[in-house]
Design a protein around this motif. Structure first.
Motif, mmCIF file in Angstrom:
data_model
loop_
_atom_site.group_PDB
_atom_site.id
_atom_site.type_symbol
_atom_site.label_atom_id
_atom_site.label_comp_id
_atom_site.label_asym_id
_atom_site.label_seq_id
_atom_site.Cartn_x
_atom_site.Cartn_y
_atom_site.Cartn_z
ATOM 1 N N TYR A 1 -2.718 -22.025 -2.161
ATOM 2 C CA TYR A 1 -3.920 -21.398 -2.712
ATOM 3 C C TYR A 1 -3.609 -20.527 -3.924
ATOM 4 O O TYR A 1 -4.502 -20.207 -4.702
ATOM 5 N N GLY A 2 -2.364 -20.107 -4.079
ATOM 6 C CA GLY A 2 -2.032 -19.140 -5.115
ATOM 7 C C GLY A 2 -1.838 -19.720 -6.497
ATOM 8 O O GLY A 2 -1.887 -18.991 -7.491
ATOM 9 N N GLY A 3 -1.599 -21.044 -6.587
ATOM 10 C CA GLY A 3 -1.321 -21.626 -7.890
ATOM 11 C C GLY A 3 -0.035 -21.074 -8.470
ATOM 12 O O GLY A 3 0.933 -20.792 -7.751
ATOM 13 N N ARG A 4 -0.026 -20.902 -9.777
ATOM 14 C CA ARG A 4 1.146 -20.310 -10.439
ATOM 15 C C ARG A 4 1.102 -18.799 -10.212
ATOM 16 O O ARG A 4 0.111 -18.146 -10.533
ATOM 17 N N VAL A 5 2.161 -18.253 -9.637
ATOM 18 C CA VAL A 5 2.197 -16.817 -9.334
ATOM 19 C C VAL A 5 2.950 -16.086 -10.440
ATOM 20 O O VAL A 5 4.091 -16.401 -10.749
ATOM 21 N N VAL A 6 2.273 -15.117 -11.043
ATOM 22 C CA VAL A 6 2.854 -14.305 -12.110
ATOM 23 C C VAL A 6 3.092 -12.906 -11.571
ATOM 24 O O VAL A 6 2.159 -12.249 -11.101
ATOM 25 N N MET A 7 4.333 -12.462 -11.618
ATOM 26 C CA MET A 7 4.648 -11.102 -11.167
ATOM 27 C C MET A 7 4.601 -10.166 -12.373
ATOM 28 O O MET A 7 5.410 -10.282 -13.289
ATOM 29 N N ALA A 8 3.622 -9.274 -12.378
ATOM 30 C CA ALA A 8 3.397 -8.390 -13.513
ATOM 31 C C ALA A 8 4.002 -7.014 -13.252
ATOM 32 O O ALA A 8 3.809 -6.428 -12.184
ATOM 33 N N ASP A 9 4.704 -6.503 -14.247
ATOM 34 C CA ASP A 9 5.265 -5.157 -14.175
ATOM 35 C C ASP A 9 4.196 -4.176 -14.650
ATOM 36 O O ASP A 9 3.836 -4.160 -15.827
ATOM 37 N N ILE A 10 3.671 -3.382 -13.733
ATOM 38 C CA ILE A 10 2.638 -2.420 -14.112
ATOM 39 C C ILE A 10 3.147 -0.982 -14.027
ATOM 40 O O ILE A 10 2.357 -0.034 -14.075
ATOM 41 N N GLY A 11 4.463 -0.834 -13.888
ATOM 42 C CA GLY A 11 5.044 0.499 -13.855
ATOM 43 C C GLY A 11 5.385 1.023 -12.486
ATOM 44 O O GLY A 11 5.681 2.218 -12.324
ATOM 45 N N LEU A 12 5.372 0.163 -11.475
ATOM 46 C CA LEU A 12 5.776 0.585 -10.132
ATOM 47 C C LEU A 12 7.299 0.707 -10.106
ATOM 48 O O LEU A 12 8.004 -0.269 -10.379
ATOM 49 N N PRO A 13 7.853 1.870 -9.786
ATOM 50 C CA PRO A 13 9.307 2.056 -9.838
ATOM 51 C C PRO A 13 10.017 1.358 -8.679
ATOM 52 O O PRO A 13 9.502 1.303 -7.557
ATOM 53 N N LYS B 1 0.826 -1.203 0.000
ATOM 54 C CA LYS B 1 0.000 0.000 0.000
ATOM 55 C C LYS B 1 0.863 1.257 0.000
ATOM 56 O O LYS B 1 0.540 2.256 -0.662
ATOM 57 N N GLU B 2 1.956 1.222 0.740
ATOM 58 C CA GLU B 2 2.860 2.377 0.777
ATOM 59 C C GLU B 2 3.576 2.553 -0.556
ATOM 60 O O GLU B 2 3.830 3.690 -0.980
ATOM 61 N N ILE B 3 3.905 1.453 -1.204
ATOM 62 C CA ILE B 3 4.518 1.525 -2.537
ATOM 63 C C ILE B 3 3.547 2.170 -3.524
ATOM 64 O O ILE B 3 3.911 3.049 -4.320
ATOM 65 N N ASP B 4 2.279 1.737 -3.468
ATOM 66 C CA ASP B 4 1.261 2.337 -4.333
ATOM 67 C C ASP B 4 1.126 3.826 -4.071
ATOM 68 O O ASP B 4 1.082 4.644 -5.005
ATOM 69 N N ALA B 5 1.051 4.183 -2.781
ATOM 70 C CA ALA B 5 0.867 5.598 -2.428
ATOM 71 C C ALA B 5 2.051 6.440 -2.897
ATOM 72 O O ALA B 5 1.864 7.554 -3.431
ATOM 73 N N TYR B 6 3.262 5.932 -2.726
ATOM 74 C CA TYR B 6 4.455 6.672 -3.165
ATOM 75 C C TYR B 6 4.441 6.844 -4.678
ATOM 76 O O TYR B 6 4.745 7.928 -5.201
ATOM 77 N N THR B 7 4.075 5.781 -5.388
ATOM 78 C CA THR B 7 4.063 5.822 -6.847
ATOM 79 C C THR B 7 3.044 6.838 -7.355
ATOM 80 O O THR B 7 3.320 7.602 -8.290
ATOM 81 N N ILE B 8 1.880 6.858 -6.722
ATOM 82 C CA ILE B 8 0.802 7.741 -7.179
ATOM 83 C C ILE B 8 1.024 9.184 -6.750
ATOM 84 O O ILE B 8 0.926 10.117 -7.569
ATOM 85 N N HIS B 9 1.355 9.404 -5.486
ATOM 86 C CA HIS B 9 1.380 10.760 -4.946
ATOM 87 C C HIS B 9 2.745 11.441 -5.039
ATOM 88 O O HIS B 9 2.810 12.668 -5.122
ATOM 89 N N THR B 10 3.833 10.665 -4.999
ATOM 90 C CA THR B 10 5.164 11.272 -5.084
ATOM 91 C C THR B 10 5.724 11.201 -6.501
ATOM 92 O O THR B 10 6.167 12.211 -7.048
ATOM 93 N N ILE B 11 5.670 10.020 -7.102
ATOM 94 C CA ILE B 11 6.154 9.881 -8.479
ATOM 95 C C ILE B 11 5.190 10.548 -9.439
ATOM 96 O O ILE B 11 5.595 11.171 -10.419
ATOM 97 N N GLY B 12 3.876 10.405 -9.183
ATOM 98 C CA GLY B 12 2.880 11.086 -10.000
ATOM 99 C C GLY B 12 2.217 10.238 -11.071
ATOM 100 O O GLY B 12 1.577 10.773 -11.976
ATOM 101 N N ILE B 13 2.356 8.926 -10.992
ATOM 102 C CA ILE B 13 1.676 8.056 -11.963
ATOM 103 C C ILE B 13 0.230 7.875 -11.500
ATOM 104 O O ILE B 13 -0.008 7.399 -10.396
ATOM 105 N N PRO B 14 -0.747 8.263 -12.312
ATOM 106 C CA PRO B 14 -2.150 8.179 -11.875
ATOM 107 C C PRO B 14 -2.561 6.742 -11.558
ATOM 108 O O PRO B 14 -2.133 5.791 -12.225
#
Length: 516
Positions: A203-215, A11-24
């Motif tokens: 429970y997770g099965g195959r876990v895929v780590m997706a790059d969505i632009g989080l720095p 959650k903190e990574i998301d908040a930093y990316t959105i509010h400090t980096i500026g990615i909507p």
């Protein structure tokens, strides 16, 4: 090594990316949805005899941003010709702003949106699970629990979870009352600890780590701020950190391992630890054991040096025995203490003599730990050079806690014990945890259930000792656990899931180290 994050950290990574980096946030959400769509289309391709327009997909969405990801994914799939519709769970009045925006967009392009209850008794081919994300911290109850039960009864051939399987705690992997079991989990940026720890891992099965632009700097900032523990795991490329073997060398170059193990008629553990230490690369291995074990160990492992003692010598000739132990300690570069020692009265003295005389790293396992649990004063001899390798039962005896309490948060239990005594704790479970001198908590991601056999832990102590012997003291516990799991994977390929023996693990160490 790759990082694992907790729900709060994410959650903190998301908040930093959105509010400090500026990615909507909606930009991140669109990329997340596209990553989910990619995996759902892959699942759809596995459905035999169905074209895209025949595949019925339910996107089961909660009111938060995880649900918004699911709404966006359903909209993209619908526009691509799939029979995708959105089933909403939770109070509409508590929907996040992003969820409301995504629902408006979906409705404008004609995606069917309805309450999840209206789908009872129906079925789908693929279920997208987007009810809860990483923020779940309390048990699933009421309508939400009924919703997850309905998901399990949906008849879906395949299930794709968004970020986390709903109902699984993102930090501990615990099932929070009810949970969705996924074939694939699409997680964003960094894998969550809850899909590496059990039971969440199952429970997770195959876990895929997706790059969505989080720095990556967002993770660095969270680590710097010290929010929660930094957790990590290994993968194959980390094997290159194991030291190589210089051409100009001899057996002394690669260290001396002393293994104090085995009791009368119980020499298997000593043999397995010694074999594993040699297979890992140690130059010399000496077994310190009772006289009754000499002949069989010389036959089974002629490469090992054998020194013996009797219970009578240990108990009645204390000064002489203590001098002998001091000599053994001065010879060794690393000591293994405990496998198969038994619980006779003399074992207490042996454990104390070694702990007080050792000036090199000591790995304590099995009956060494049981002796410490029975005689707590022995913890006063703990030093930063000690590594303990308890399974859950041994950890319960050491701490006085129940196995169930430890299982609730294995990582926290290992960290608490390591911090309390300033040692390294390798807490063995289906996903073993290492806590101690290294920065952060290691959660192992290698291995399989085929390794659940007597003697497997003895092989682990030998591997860790072997790594220390060849010069890898700082990361030996972490790399030893990972290498142990890889050896198990290799052995299972050769012997099968049911037929693997601990000696097969040791024999496959070399194959597991092939990247070194």
């Amino acid at each position: 090594m790759r990082a694992l994050v907790t729900g709060r950290q994410m959650k903190e990574i998301d908040a930093y990316t959105i509010h400090t980096i500026g990615i909507p946030s909606l930009v991140l959400m669109e990329r997340a949805a596209m990553a989910v769509v990619k995996e759902v289309k892959r699942l759809a391709a596995e459905l035999k005899g169905k074209e895209a327009g025949q595949v019925r997909i339910w996107s089961l969405c909660g009111p938060g941003n995880n649900g918004a990801d699911g709404v966006a994914a359903a909209r993209i799939l619908c526009l691509e010709g799939y029979q995708a519709e959105i089933l909403m769970a939770g109070d509409p009045g508590r929907q996040s702003d992003e969820c409301k925006v995504q629902l408006d967009i979906a409705r404008h392009v004609g995606v069917v949106v309805r309450e999840w209850q209206r789908a009872k008794g129906e079925s789908c081919d693929i279920l997208i699970d987007a009810v809860f994300g990483v923020g779940l911290t309390r048990p699933v109850e009421g309508d939400f629990k009924e919703c997850l039960v309905m998901a399990a009864e949906s008849g879906a051939s395949k299930v794709a979870s968004v970020d986390m399987p709903s109902g699984i705690h993102s930090d501990t992997g615990a099932v929070m009352g009810a949970a969705v079991k996924a074939d694939v989990t699409v997680t964003f940026g960094w894998e969550k600890a809850g899909t590496v720890l059990y039971p969440g891992r199952s429970y997770g099965g195959r876990v895929v780590m997706a790059d969505i632009g989080l720095p990556s700097q967002a993770l660095a900032v969270v680590k710097k701020n010290g929010t929660g523990e930094y957790m990590f795991t290994c993968d194959e490329k980390d094997l290159k950190r194991i030291p190589g073997r210089p051409a100009y060398s001899n057996k002394g170059t690669f260290g001396r391992v002393l293994i104090a193990a085995g009791s009368k008629n119980m020499c298997g553990a000593a043999y397995l630890s010694a074999l594993a230490a040699y297979r890992t690369g140690a130059g010399l291995v000496k077994l310190l054991t009772v006289e009754e074990n000499r002949e069989i160990l010389q036959q089974r492992l002629p490469e090992a040096i054998i020194d013996t003692y009797t219970a009578k010598q240990l108990m009645e000739e204390r000064e002489k025995f203590e001098r002998m132990i001091e000599e053994q300690m001065s010879w060794a570069d690393v000591v293994v203490l405990g496998p198969g020692l038994g619980r006779e009265p003399y074992v207490e003295y042996l454990v104390e003599d070694i702990m007080t005389s050792a000036h090199v790293p000591v790995i304590i396992d099995a009956d060494g730990l049981n002796t410490i649990a029975a005689h707590p004063y022995l913890t006063s001899y703990y030093t930063e050079s000690i590594t303990i390798t308890p399974h859950l039962g041994e950890m319960a005896r050491l701490t006085g806690e129940s196995i169930a309490d430890i299982q609730e948060n294995v990582a926290a239990a290992a960290k608490a014990y390591a911090d309390r005594y300033g040692i390294t704790c390798v807490l063995k479970d289906a996903a073993t945890v290492v806590a101690g001198k290294a920065a952060g908590i290691y959660i192992n991601s290698s291995g399989s259930s085929a390794m659940a056999k007597a003697g497997s832990g003895d092989v682990l102590t030998g591997i860790i000792a072997g790594l220390i012997a060849i010069g890898m003291e700082e990361d030996a516990a972490v790399m030893g656990v990972y290498l142990h799991g890889r050896a198990g994977e290799e052995a299972a390929k050769l012997k099968g899931q049911h037929s693997l023996l601990a000696s097969d693990l040791a024999d496959c160490i070399g194959k597991a180290m092939k990247q070194v």
